[in-house]
Design an enzyme around this catalytic site. Structure first.
Site, mmCIF file in Angstrom:
data_model
loop_
_atom_site.group_PDB
_atom_site.id
_atom_site.type_symbol
_atom_site.label_atom_id
_atom_site.label_comp_id
_atom_site.label_asym_id
_atom_site.label_seq_id
_atom_site.Cartn_x
_atom_site.Cartn_y
_atom_site.Cartn_z
ATOM 1 N N GLY A 335 0.806 -1.214 0.000
ATOM 2 C CA GLY A 335 0.000 0.000 0.000
ATOM 3 C C GLY A 335 0.841 1.268 0.000
ATOM 4 N N SER A 336 0.444 2.224 0.833
ATOM 5 C CA SER A 336 1.054 3.560 0.776
ATOM 6 C C SER A 336 2.517 3.583 1.199
ATOM 7 C CB SER A 336 0.252 4.527 1.657
ATOM 8 O OG SER A 336 -1.047 4.712 1.125
ATOM 9 N N THR A 337 2.986 2.566 1.886
ATOM 10 C CA THR A 337 4.407 2.547 2.233
ATOM 11 C C THR A 337 5.289 2.447 0.995
ATOM 12 O OG1 THR A 337 4.326 0.146 2.568
ATOM 13 C CG2 THR A 337 4.014 1.540 4.514
#
Length: 613
Positions: A335-337
Site C-alpha cells: 500500500g502507501s508505504t
C-alpha cells in the site's frame, strides 16, 4: 562229692544229669568259633587275590569317557570357529557398553554477549530390558518416582524385550534422577544429556527457533547453524556389574564441543519490540503482527518478532501456525508505504521535482474500469504533498507518467520480488509481477502499492536504502563484513529528497503524527491496505503498517511494524502501527545514546491528533 564243683571246669561234677547238657553247650561254642575262623580266612584271601572280570567292561567304560570328552572338545571347536564373534558380542553386551560422550551445544548470544539460547545439564533414565523387565516388582517404585504409568512400562518391555537398551524418561532434573539411581533397581542407569533453554522465552522464539529432544536444530538460527553450534560427540566405554551399575569407564574418542554464535540482535530491543507488538495486536483484536528493526548503516538485524507467539521452552506450544516467522514468510500488499519509491523513480528521471504540482481533484480518478480515490479531496498537491497526504490519485498519476517497467525495475533493484538472503530458512520472495503487457489499472495501482506483495523484512530493507543514501545492504543476523554485500540502487541526492518528504509525514500535517519521538526528527510512511481473502479484497478487513527511521537527518535505526486484520474501532496504520514505532524507537535512541536532534519544526513536542491514513 555230690555238692562240689571241679575248680578247673565249667560243668558241675556232682550232678550227672547236667553232664549231657554241658557237653552240648561246649559243642556249639566250638562250631561257632570254627565258622568265625573260616570266614576270616576267606576274607583275607579275597583281598589278597583280585576278582577276575571280563575285558569288555573296561573298554566300554573307556570308550564312553573318551566319547564324552571328544564331544565337548568338538562343540568347543565349533563354537570357536563359527560363533566366536557372536559370543564375544554377547559377553561385551552384558558387561561393556560404548556410549556417546555428548558435545555441549554452543550458545547463541546477542550483540552484547547476553545469552539467548544455552544448554543445561539434565539426566535421562534408561534401562537394560533383559535385566529390568524380568523383575516387575520394581516397576511400581519406578512409576512413582518419575510419573510414568505401569502400562507404559509394560508396553516398552514388550517392545524392547529382546534388546539391551530402552529409554524410560528423558531430561529429568539431576536431583530427581539421583533418587532413582539410589533405589538400586536392577537394569536402571542414567545418561547425562543437555536440554536447550531460552532465557528470553517467546520474545525471540521465531528468530532463534528451537531444537528437538536430541538438540538438533529444527527452526530459526538453531537450524541454520546446526553444524556450527552442535560440535561433535565423543565416545566412552563403560564397564558394568551384573546389576547394570557402572563401575569403570574410559574415553575412546574425545568430544568436541559446539561454538558460540554471536548475533546482531539486541535482547533489550527484541523484548521491547515483542512486548509493544503483542500489546497492539491484543488491543486492536488483530489476527497477527510483524515487526523488524535494522541498523540503518549496515543492515544488521536488531530485532525480529511476530504474533501469535510460542514459548520455545514449552514443547506443548510447538504448533504449526504459532511457529511461522511471519516477518519472513507472510507477504502482503504494502500500500502507501510504497509511495516513496514511486516518487524516487520520478525524481531519478529528472522530469519531476519535489515542487512539481499534481492535480488530485475531485478526490477520485477513473482509470480503465477502476476508480481510484483519496480519503479527502486534496486538490492540487506538490510531489512532496502527495507523500505527506498519502494521495493515491497523486501516486497513480506520477507512476503513469513513466513506463511500468521502469517502476518495476526500480522495485526489483531495491529488493522486492526476491529473497533478502537472511540466515533463516523459509523466507518468501513475495511477488513482483513481470508482464509483457501491463493493463492501465495494473500500472496505476503499482504506483501506490497494490498488485504486488512484500514481506516485512523486504520492506525494512527497502527503507534502509532510503535511510542510507541509496546503498542497499543484505539484512543479516550475524556480524560480518558488509561492504561486499552492499549495492548502490538509488542516488544519495534522490534519497535525501525523499527523506525530507518523509520527515513531513511525521508532523501535525502528515499521516504519522503518532510515530513521533520527542526531541528527535523521525521520517516514515503509513500504510493501510485491504486484506485479500480467497483471492478477493474483503470488506472491512485491513492490514495496517508503518515504516520509518530515526533520526531523520542521520538515520541510525529502521523499523517496520505491521498489524494484520485489526477488528477494533481503528484500522489505519497511523493509528495502530505508528505508536508501536514511537515507543520502541524512543527507547532504542536512548539505549544507544544517540544525541537528540530536533524535529523539522524545532518543536519539542507535537499535539497528538487522530491519524486517518
Amino acid at each position: 562229692m555230690d555238692g562240689t564243683r571241679d575248680s578247673g571246669g565249667d560243668c558241675p561234677t556232682t550232678a550227672r544229669d547236667d553232664l549231657s547238657r554241658c557237653s552240648r553247650h561246649e559243642d556249639s561254642l566250638s562250631f561257632a568259633l570254627t565258622l568265625r575262623i573260616e570266614w576270616f580266612a576267606m576274607s583275607r584271601r579275597s583281598r589278597q587275590q583280585p576278582v577276575k572280570t571280563h575285558p569288555f567292561r573296561h573298554w566300554s567304560v573307556a570308550l564312553l569317557v573318551m566319547a564324552g570328552l571328544g564331544g565337548l572338545f568338538w562343540r568347543a571347536a565349533i563354537l570357536q570357529a563359527t560363533e566366536r564373534a557372536h559370543l564375544e558380542e554377547e559377553g561385551r553386551a552384558r558387561f561393556i557398553r560404548d556410549v556417546p560422550d555428548l558435545a555441549l551445544r554452543g550458545r547463541i548470544l546477542d550483540r552484547h554477549g547476553e545469552p539467548l539460547a544455552m544448554s543445561t545439564a539434565v539426566d535421562s533414565v534408561w534401562a537394560d530390558p533383559k535385566l529390568f523387565c524380568r523383575d516387575n516388582q520394581k516397576w511400581g517404585l519406578l512409576s512413582k518416582q518419575i510419573g510414568i504409568d505401569l502400562e507404559t512400562i509394560r508396553s516398552r518391555c514388550e517392545q524392547y524385550g529382546g534388546r539391551r537398551f530402552m529409554w524410560i524418561r528423558r531430561h529429568l532434573r539431576p536431583s530427581q534422577a539421583a533418587k532413582i539411581l539410589d533405589s538400586n533397581i536392577p537394569g536402571i542407569a542414567l545418561r547425562r544429556e543437555y536440554r536447550r533453554f531460552y532465557p528470553s522465552g517467546a520474545a525471540s522464539s521465531h528468530v532463534l527457533g528451537f531444537t528437538d529432544i536430541d538438540e538438533v536444530g529444527q527452526e530459526g538460527l538453531e537450524k541454520s547453524f546446526q553444524d556450527y553450534l552442535a560440535g561433535r560427540d565423543g565416545l566412552k566405554r563403560l564397564w558394568r556389574d551384573r546389576s547394570g551399575r557402572i563401575i569403570d569407564g574410559m574415553e575412546i574418542d574425545r568430544v568436541v564441543h559446539g561454538r558460540d554464535l554471536v548475533t546482531t540482535l539486541d535482547i533489550r530491543l527484541q523484548s521491547l519490540l515483542h512486548s509493544e507488538l503483542s500489546r497492539a495486536v491484543s488491543e486492536h483484536q488483530a489476527s497477527a503482527g510483524m515487526a523488524v528493526m535494522l541498523e540503518a548503516q549496515n543492515g544488521e538485524v536488531l530485532a525480529i518478532t511476530n504474533y501469535p507467539k510460542f514459548n520455545p521452552n514449552n514443547r506443548a506450544e510447538f504448533k504449526g501456525p504459532l511457529l511461522r516467522n511471519r516477518s519472513l514468510t507472510d507477504p502482503f500488499e504494502p500500500g502507501s508505504t510504497m509511495k516513496p519509491f514511486t516518487i524516487a523513480m520520478a525524481l531519478s528521471s529528472g522530469e519531476l521535482t519535489p515542487e512539481t504540482l499534481i492535480e488530485t481533484s475531485p478526490g477520485w480518478w477513473r482509470v480503465g474500469n477502476k476508480t481510484i480515490s483519496d480519503v479527502h479531496d486534496y486538490g492540487t498537491l506538490s510531489v512532496s504533498g502527495v507523500v505527506v497526504k498519502s494521495s493515491n490519485i497523486g501516486a497513480a498519476k506520477i507512476a503513469m507518467q513513466f513506463p511500468p517497467e521502469e517502476l518495476r525495475e526500480l522495485l526489483a533493484k531495491i529488493g522486492f520480488g526476491s529473497r533478502t538472503g537472511i540466515e533463516l530458512s523459509g523466507e518468501s520472495a513475495g511477488r513482483l509481477p513481470k508482464r509483457r503487457q501491463w493493463r492501465l489499472t495494473e500500472h496505476a495501482t503499482l504506483g501506490y502499492g497494490y498488485g504486488f506483495s512484500v514481506t516485512a523484512l523486504q520492506l525494512a530493507q527497502a527503507y534502509q536504502v532510503l535511510a542510507n543514501d541509496g546503498l542497499r545492504f543484505q539484512p543479516t543476523l550475524i556480524s560480518q563484513n558488509q561492504n561486499a554485500r552492499s549495492k548502490q540502487v538509488l542516488s544519495a541526492e534522490v534519497t535525501r529528497e525523499v527523506r525530507a518528504m518523509l520527515r513531513q509525514v511525521v508532523t501535525p500535517e502528515g499521516t504519522a503524527r503518532r510515530a513521533r519521538v520527542v526531541n528527535y526528527a523521525v521520517a516514515g510512511k503509513t500504510g493501510t491496505t485491504k486484506k485479500i481473502i480467497d483471492g478477493q479484497y474483503a470488506d472491512r478487513r485491513y492490514i495496517a503498517s508503518f515504516a520509518g527511521f530515526a533520526p531523520a537527518n542521520k538515520p541510525r535505526f529502521v523499523m517496520v511494524v505491521v498489524i494484520d486484520d485489526p477488528k477494533g474501532e481503528h484500522y489505519y496504520g497511523g493509528r495502530i502501527a505508528a505508536p508501536v514505532f514511537s515507543k520502541v524507537m524512543t527507547r532504542a535512541l536512548h539505549l544507544f545514546n544517540v544525541p537528540p536532534q530536533p524535529p523539522l519544526s524545532l518543536q519539542q513536542t507535537y499535539e497528538v491528533v487522530d491519524a486517518s491514513y
